[in-house]
Structure formats: structure tokens, C-alpha cells
Scaffold this active site. Structure first.
Site, PDB file in Angstrom:
ATOM      1  N   LYS A  28     190.034  58.220  83.528  1.00  8.59           N
ATOM      2  CA  LYS A  28     191.299  58.880  83.870  1.00  8.59           C
ATOM      3  C   LYS A  28     191.144  59.592  85.198  1.00  8.59           C
ATOM      4  O   LYS A  28     190.014  59.803  85.669  1.00  8.59           O
ATOM      5  CB  LYS A  28     191.756  59.824  82.768  1.00  8.59           C
ATOM      6  CG  LYS A  28     191.002  61.116  82.630  1.00  8.59           C
ATOM      7  CD  LYS A  28     191.728  62.155  81.760  1.00  8.59           C
ATOM      8  CE  LYS A  28     192.224  61.673  80.425  1.00  8.59           C
ATOM      9  NZ  LYS A  28     192.440  62.758  79.450  1.00  8.59           N
ATOM     10  N   LYS A  84     194.659  54.254  76.039  1.00  2.00           N
ATOM     11  CA  LYS A  84     195.274  55.476  75.505  1.00  2.00           C
ATOM     12  C   LYS A  84     196.669  55.644  76.098  1.00  2.00           C
ATOM     13  O   LYS A  84     196.832  55.622  77.321  1.00  2.00           O
ATOM     14  CB  LYS A  84     194.399  56.684  75.844  1.00  2.00           C
ATOM     15  CG  LYS A  84     193.113  56.747  75.025  1.00  2.00           C
ATOM     16  CD  LYS A  84     192.091  57.687  75.641  1.00  2.00           C
ATOM     17  CE  LYS A  84     192.568  59.102  75.757  1.00  2.00           C
ATOM     18  NZ  LYS A  84     191.567  59.966  76.427  1.00  2.00           N
TER      19      LYS A  84
HETATM   20  O1  LIG Z   1     190.636  62.708  76.524  1.00  2.00           O
HETATM   21  C1  LIG Z   1     190.113  63.801  76.708  1.00  2.00           C
HETATM   22  C2  LIG Z   1     190.504  64.597  77.876  1.00  2.00           C
HETATM   23  O2  LIG Z   1     190.093  64.011  79.045  1.00  2.00           O
HETATM   24  C3  LIG Z   1     190.214  66.027  77.714  1.00  2.00           C
HETATM   25  O3  LIG Z   1     190.369  66.718  78.930  1.00  2.00           O
HETATM   26  P1  LIG Z   1     190.157  68.295  78.929  1.00  2.00           P
HETATM   27  O4  LIG Z   1     188.879  68.564  78.198  1.00  2.00           O
HETATM   28  O5  LIG Z   1     190.095  68.681  80.356  1.00  2.00           O
HETATM   29  O6  LIG Z   1     191.349  68.842  78.235  1.00  2.00           O
END
Ligand SMILES: O=C[C@H](O)COP(=O)(O)O
Length: 361
Positions: A28, A84
Site C-alpha cells: 500500500k 483488499k
Molecule cells: O493493513 C494494515 C494497515 O496498513 C495498518 O496501518 P496502520 O498500522 O498505520 O494503521
């Protein structure tokens, strides 16, 4: 066994995450909000770099809740083991239209729906997702400045989500600005994976991935998995309160004293339909705390005890304080590190003083 999902930006971070102990590599762009996507060619390069070392998931991106847009974004990332898809706030009909459209490709691509804990998620969608052929459902947070998952959903509500997703045959994930102390608290809910980005970055969520941070979270999850025991390893009931004193030199003690929680309790008619204050005092005899304990990975957290007490309050009406005490004992003793517990439960509103029970298990 809980797995560790680490969100990364591309091949370089993917290799760091994989070699530092992550189980699922999730692509991501953290600089673009909760579910910013990376380009399909970055996905291809990452899959090539990992060469099958770990499963790869990819987010479809910050798509509007329109079937064509979401389908196109997912199609472009079909090379991933999982895609996702964020169920962003929208009219219920729009969300359902997107889920229905994705049903067409759910057989060929493993789809994971992401519901947002801080945006009034419709947890009843779990059944719809299962019927549409999704492989999994996870909870995350949409606004990364709004606090972590447990700020938006209680442990009891998360437990209901995990249970209902599992009952519907879906893989379950929990994420949302998770930090190290969240691991033992969420591990007790037994999701299939815990997802992280912010806690893995060196400086801020969009900063570079830090291998040491990844290794620290991997270690915590590994220890949480070790601590989780199964029914068979729950120790036999100790009937004599004396037994607690007998072990006073064995192991260490962790306690929560005079924790007052409002809940529905009592056998009288006038005790139904209202909450009253109940005081909990819990002492847990645990395996010795290592002298070099420095991080959450090394200890049994009292947060776990507090969460278990709070969860009792969400279980509806309980007739007997004895039931509260034994249910709490059973929950706490699921952790292998807990050898014995002394639990005192006191109703505070029946008279000038307190009435209740104390048990040792
Ligand atoms: O899918 C999990 C996320 O990337 C969580 O990101 P975060 O820990 O910054 O909320």
C-alpha cells in the site's frame, strides 16, 4: 495461530519486512491515506523480489463505492494472493452493489473486505461478504489521526466481529494504528492476523519501514501465539483458597485492584434493565517476569485483565456475581502464563457496604 501482516510500499520494504518476521506482505501507499494503492508494476516487482517467500496482498485503493471503479482496481491487482477492498462510508445500497459486482470475480481472486472501525462499520455485512465469495474481512481505521482500533471498538465488539466472520467462513484481520501494547490485548480475540504500518515506520506512518520495529512486533506476536493455550492445557480447578497462598513464592503477581465497572447484575426483578457498580479485584499468579524484561513482549499485561472485565459488561444480564468471577477466571486462565487467579467481585449498591464473592482458580 495469529499471523503478522506488514504494510510496505514496494520490493525493498517487502524484503525487509519478510526477513524481519512478517508473515503477510501487504502493499500500500501509506502517504495516500488508509488504503492508498501502489501501481500494478510495483506489485509485480514486489512479487518477483519475494519469489514466493511470503503471501502478498495489495490494496485496491481509495476507490469510490462504484462497482466499475472497484472492479477495475481489483482486476489490475489480481496477481496478488489477496486483494483488499475498502468499504468506504457510502449509502448501504452502493456498498451492497460493489460487493455484488465483486462476487463475479471472487472465485478467481481472493478478496478481503476492509471495514472501518472509526466510520460506523456495518458489521452485519459479514454475512453478505461470505455469500459473495469473499475470502476474508478485516477492521482497520480510516482516519489515521483518530487513534487506534481499541479507541473505536471495544474488545467485546471486536470479539463479536471475529466470531461472526469466522462463523461465516471468513479469514479475519484487525488493524488500525496498532501499537505494541495492543498485541496481547487483541491476541486474546484470536484473529487470523494483525496488521501494522504506523508502528513499523521509523518516523510517522509514511516514513520508511524500520526492520527493528518489524522484528519487535513479530516477536510480540510470536510470544502471544506461544502464550495462547488450548482447552486441553487449562489447569485443573483448585478448590481451596489455601492453594493461592501456597504458591506465594512461585512466580510473580500481577494485579488489578478496586476496578469498578457498571454492569447488569442480580437475581431480583428490580436489578434487571439497569446497571449497577461492581468492584473487581484480580490477582494473577504468573510465570516469573524475566529480570531483563524491557518490552511488552516480555510481560503479561494487566490491560488483558481490564479488557476481560469490561467484556463481561457487554455480555448482557448476569444473575450471579459467582458467574462473573468464574467466567473471568476461565478467560484469564486461557493464557498459559497464568498459573492461578484470585478474583473478588463485589456489588456496591445493595447496602452501605459491599457484598460479593472471592474465588481462587
Ligand atoms: O493493513 C494494515 C494497515 O496498513 C495498518 O496501518 P496502520 O498500522 O498505520 O494503521
Amino acid at each position: 495461530m495469529i499471523q503478522f501482516l506488514a504494510s510496505v510500499t514496494g520490493p525493498q520494504e517487502a524484503l525487509i519486512a519478510s526477513r524481519s518476521g512478517a508473515d503477510i506482505i501487504d502493499l500500500k501507499n501509506p502517504a495516500d491515506g488508509a488504503l492508498g494503492a501502489v501501481a500494478p508494476d510495483v506489485l509485480a516487482e514486489t512479487i518477483a523480489a519475494l519469489a514466493g517467500e511470503k503471501p502478498v496482498s495489495a490494496v485496491a485503493g481509495n476507490c469510490p463505492m462504484e462497482p466499475a471503479a472497484v472492479l477495475a482496481a481489483v482486476e489490475a491487482r489480481r496477481a496478488a494472493d489477496f486483494v483488499k477492498i475498502g468499504l468506504f462510508p457510502a449509502a448501504p445500497a452502493a456498498t451492497r452493489a460493489v460487493i455484488e459486482a465483486l462476487a463475479e470475480i471472487a472465485g478467481a481472486t481472493r478478496l478481503v473486505a476492509v471495514l472501518f472501525a472509526d466510520a460506523q462499520p456495518d458489521l452485519a455485512l459479514v454475512e453478505t461478504l461470505a455469500k459473495a465469495g469473499f475470502a476474508g474481512a478485516m477492521l482497520d481505521t480510516l482516519d489515521k489521526t483518530s487513534g487506534g482500533l481499541l479507541k473505536h471498538q471495544s474488545p467485546a465488539s471486536l470479539a463479536r466481529f471475529v466470531r461472526s466472520a469466522r462463523d461465516n467462513g471468513l479469514m479475519t484481520g484487525l488493524a488500525g494504528s496498532l501499537e505494541a501494547p495492543d498485541v496481547p490485548r487483541l491476541a486474546g480475540l484470536s484473529p487470523d492476523y494483525l496488521g501494522f504500518r504506523g508502528a513499523l515506520a521509523a518516523s510517522g506512518r509514511a516514513g520508511a519501514l524500520d526492520g527493528d520495529n518489524v522484528a519487535m512486533i513479530a516477536d510480540l506476536i510470536r510470544r502471544a501465539n506461544q502464550a495462547a493455550s488450548h482447552e486441553a492445557s487449562i489447569k485443573p480447578v483448585v478448590t481451596a483458597a489455601k492453594a493461592f497462598a501456597d504458591t506465594e513464592t512461585e512466580g510473580d503477581l500481577i494485579f488489578v485492584r478496586d476496578f469498578v465497572q457498571e454492569l447488569e447484575i442480580g437475581a431480583y426483578g428490580h436489578e434487571y434493565g439497569r446497571r449497577q457498580k461492581v468492584r473487581f479485584t484480580v490477582e494473577a499468579r504468573i510465570d516469573p517476569i524475566p529480570d531483563d524484561a524491557r518490552t511488552m513482549a516480555d510481560i503479561y499485561s494487566y490491560d488483558v485483565i481490564i479488557d476481560a472485565i469490561r467484556a463481561l459488561a457487554e455480555d448482557g444480564h448476569t444473575v450471579l456475581v459467582e458467574k462473573l468471577a468464574t467466567a473471568l477466571a476461565t478467560t484469564l486462565k486461557r493464557d498459559k502464563r497464568v498459573q492461578k487467579v484470585r478474583i473478588r467481585v463485589e456489588k456496591l449498591e445493595l447496602g452501605p457496604g459491599a457484598v460479593g464473592v472471592e474465588i481462587v482458580r
